[in-house]
Design a protein around this motif. Structure first.
Motif, mmCIF file in Angstrom:
data_model
loop_
_atom_site.group_PDB
_atom_site.id
_atom_site.type_symbol
_atom_site.label_atom_id
_atom_site.label_comp_id
_atom_site.label_asym_id
_atom_site.label_seq_id
_atom_site.Cartn_x
_atom_site.Cartn_y
_atom_site.Cartn_z
ATOM 1 N N GLU A 78 -7.972 -6.621 18.498
ATOM 2 C CA GLU A 78 -6.798 -7.438 18.817
ATOM 3 C C GLU A 78 -5.789 -7.397 17.676
ATOM 4 O O GLU A 78 -4.587 -7.240 17.887
ATOM 5 C CB GLU A 78 -7.231 -8.876 19.082
ATOM 6 N N GLY A 79 -6.295 -7.538 16.460
ATOM 7 C CA GLY A 79 -5.404 -7.521 15.308
ATOM 8 C C GLY A 79 -4.726 -6.187 15.093
ATOM 9 O O GLY A 79 -3.614 -6.118 14.541
ATOM 10 N N LYS A 80 -5.370 -5.099 15.544
ATOM 11 C CA LYS A 80 -4.807 -3.762 15.399
ATOM 12 C C LYS A 80 -3.902 -3.385 16.579
ATOM 13 O O LYS A 80 -3.390 -2.271 16.637
ATOM 14 C CB LYS A 80 -5.930 -2.728 15.272
ATOM 15 N N GLY A 81 -3.736 -4.322 17.520
ATOM 16 C CA GLY A 81 -2.825 -4.061 18.627
ATOM 17 C C GLY A 81 -3.466 -3.470 19.869
ATOM 18 O O GLY A 81 -2.777 -3.225 20.868
ATOM 19 N N ALA A 82 -4.803 -3.250 19.836
ATOM 20 C CA ALA A 82 -5.493 -2.699 21.011
ATOM 21 C C ALA A 82 -5.925 -3.859 21.909
ATOM 22 O O ALA A 82 -7.111 -4.125 22.106
ATOM 23 C CB ALA A 82 -6.690 -1.870 20.576
ATOM 24 N N GLN A 83 -4.925 -4.532 22.476
ATOM 25 C CA GLN A 83 -5.223 -5.777 23.188
ATOM 26 C C GLN A 83 -6.007 -5.558 24.475
ATOM 27 O O GLN A 83 -6.884 -6.353 24.818
ATOM 28 C CB GLN A 83 -3.916 -6.524 23.475
ATOM 29 N N LEU A 84 -5.706 -4.512 25.203
ATOM 30 C CA LEU A 84 -6.402 -4.266 26.468
ATOM 31 C C LEU A 84 -7.904 -4.110 26.213
ATOM 32 O O LEU A 84 -8.736 -4.734 26.894
ATOM 33 C CB LEU A 84 -5.850 -3.019 27.150
ATOM 34 N N SER A 85 -8.263 -3.312 25.235
ATOM 35 C CA SER A 85 -9.677 -3.111 24.900
ATOM 36 C C SER A 85 -10.296 -4.392 24.371
ATOM 37 O O SER A 85 -11.440 -4.731 24.697
ATOM 38 C CB SER A 85 -9.821 -2.000 23.855
ATOM 39 N N ALA A 86 -9.535 -5.120 23.557
ATOM 40 C CA ALA A 86 -10.043 -6.350 22.956
ATOM 41 C C ALA A 86 -10.392 -7.388 24.017
ATOM 42 O O ALA A 86 -11.472 -7.987 23.998
ATOM 43 C CB ALA A 86 -9.026 -6.915 21.973
#
Length: 302
Positions: A78-86
C-alpha cells in the motif's frame, strides 16, 4: 550470532555481563549499545520469517502469525502505491481473521477496506459489505476491550490482597462478572470468554467457593473444546486451575486423570509442560507413589 546464542543458553543474563564479556566495559559503552541495537534489529527482521509449518504450531497459531506477516506485506505494498494488490491481500487476510476470531485484525482491515472501496473505488456493494463487517465485529471488539479492562482490574485487586479486603473485592469482581456473562454468552468470542472465565474463577477461588470454581473451570473447558479453531492453550490453562481445585478438595484421583489429559495440550520442553509434570510429581509424593515420582524426575532430566 554469538550474542544471541549466549542469551539463549543463559550464559549472559544482564547488560552488565554482556558488556563485560564482549568489550570489558559497561552497558553505557557505545560499542556495546551498537551491538545490542543490531541484535534487536536482526531479531525484528527474523521474526517475519518464522516457519509456522513446524509441527509444534497448531492451526490457530499458524493463522495468527500468518495474518500479521501478511498484513505487514500488504501495508508495504500500500505504501509503495500497489493498492490493488494490497487490498486484495487484505480481503484474504480478513477472511482468515474472521474464521479464527482475531477481532482486532478484523476491525482494522474492515475499516481500511471500507474506506478504500467507498472513497477510491466507489464500489457501493463492497463498501456496504465491509461497513457491515466493521459494525458487527465492533460490538464484539468492544466487549473484548471491556473484558480486558475488568481482567486487569481483577489482577490489580487481588495481587497481594489482605484478608480483610477479600469480601469487598469479591463483591466488586462479581459485579463485573455479571456484566460480562451475557456478552460472553452472546458473542462466543475466544478472547472474551477466556477473560470472563478467568475473572469468574479468580473471584470464586479467593472467596473460598471451590465447588463453584470447579464448575466454572469445567464450563470453560467444555466451551473451548466446542470449537476446533480455538487455540488449545485455554483448555490447558483451566485444566491446571481445575487440578489445584481438586487438590484443595482432596479429589486426588480426579486430579491425576486431569493432568494426564492436560499434558496433551502442551509441547515437550515448554513452561506448561514442566508445570504439568511438576504438579504430577507433587501429587505422586502426596499420595505416596514414590516410584512414579522418581520416574517423572528421570524423564524430565533426560
Amino acid at each position: 550470532q554469538e550474542f544471541y546464542e549466549k542469551l539463549s543458553d543463559g550464559s549472559l543474563r544482564s547488560d552488565a555481563e554482556a558488556a563485560e564479556y564482549f568489550y570489558q566495559s559497561t552497558p553505557k559503552d557505545r560499542k556495546y549499545k551498537d551491538l545490542k541495537r543490531k541484535l534487536i534489529e536482526r531479531l525484528h527482521t527474523t521474526a517475519l520469517f518464522i516457519d509456522v509449518n513446524q509441527a509444534r504450531y497448531e492451526d490457530a497459531s499458524k493463522a495468527y502469525y500468518t495474518c500479521w506477516k501478511d498484513i505487514a506485506a500488504a501495508k508495504v505494498l500500500e505504501g509503495k502505491g500497489a493498492q490493488l494488490s494490497a487490498y486484495r491481500a487484505m480481503e484474504k487476510i480478513l477472511s482468515k481473521a474472521i474464521r479464527f476470531g482475531f477481532n482486532d485484525i478484523v476491525i482494522d482491515l474492515a475499516k481500511s477496506l471500507r474506506l478504500y472501496y467507498g472513497s477510491q473505488q466507489f464500489d457501493q456493494k463492497k463498501f456496504h459489505h465491509f461497513d457491515q463487517v466493521y459494525k458487527s465485529f465492533r460490538a464484539v471488539y468492544e466487549a473484548e476491550a471491556l473484558a480486558e479492562e475488568y481482567y486487569s482490574r481483577c489482577q490489580l485487586t487481588y495481587y497481594g490482597i489482605k484478608a480483610k479486603d477479600l469480601p469487598a473485592a469479591y463483591t466488586q469482581t462479581m459485579q463485573q462478572v455479571e456484566i460480562l456473562a451475557p456478552l460472553a454468552e452472546k458473542y462466543k468470542s475466544y478472547r472474551l470468554n477466556l477473560l470472563y472465565f478467568l475473572i469468574h474463577h479468580t473471584a470464586l477461588f479467593y472467596h473460598g467457593a471451590y465447588q463453584a470454581a470447579i464448575n466454572i473451570c469445567e464450563q470453560a473447558i467444555s466451551f473451548f473444546k466446542s470449537n476446533p479453531d480455538f487455540p488449545s492453550a485455554a483448555q490447558g490453562i483451566f485444566m491446571r486451575k481445575l487440578f489445584l481445585l481438586y487438590w484443595q478438595e482432596g479429589a486426588y484421583q480426579k486430579g491425576e486423570a486431569l493432568l494426564k489429559e492436560a499434558v496433551k495440550y502442551t509441547r515437550e520442553g515448554d513452561m506448561s509442560w514442566f508445570s504439568n509434570h511438576g504438579r504430577f510429581f507433587l501429587l505422586c509424593l502426596h499420595t505416596q507413589q514414590y516410584q512414579r515420582a522418581y520416574e517423572i524426575i528421570v524423564m524430565i532430566m533426560n
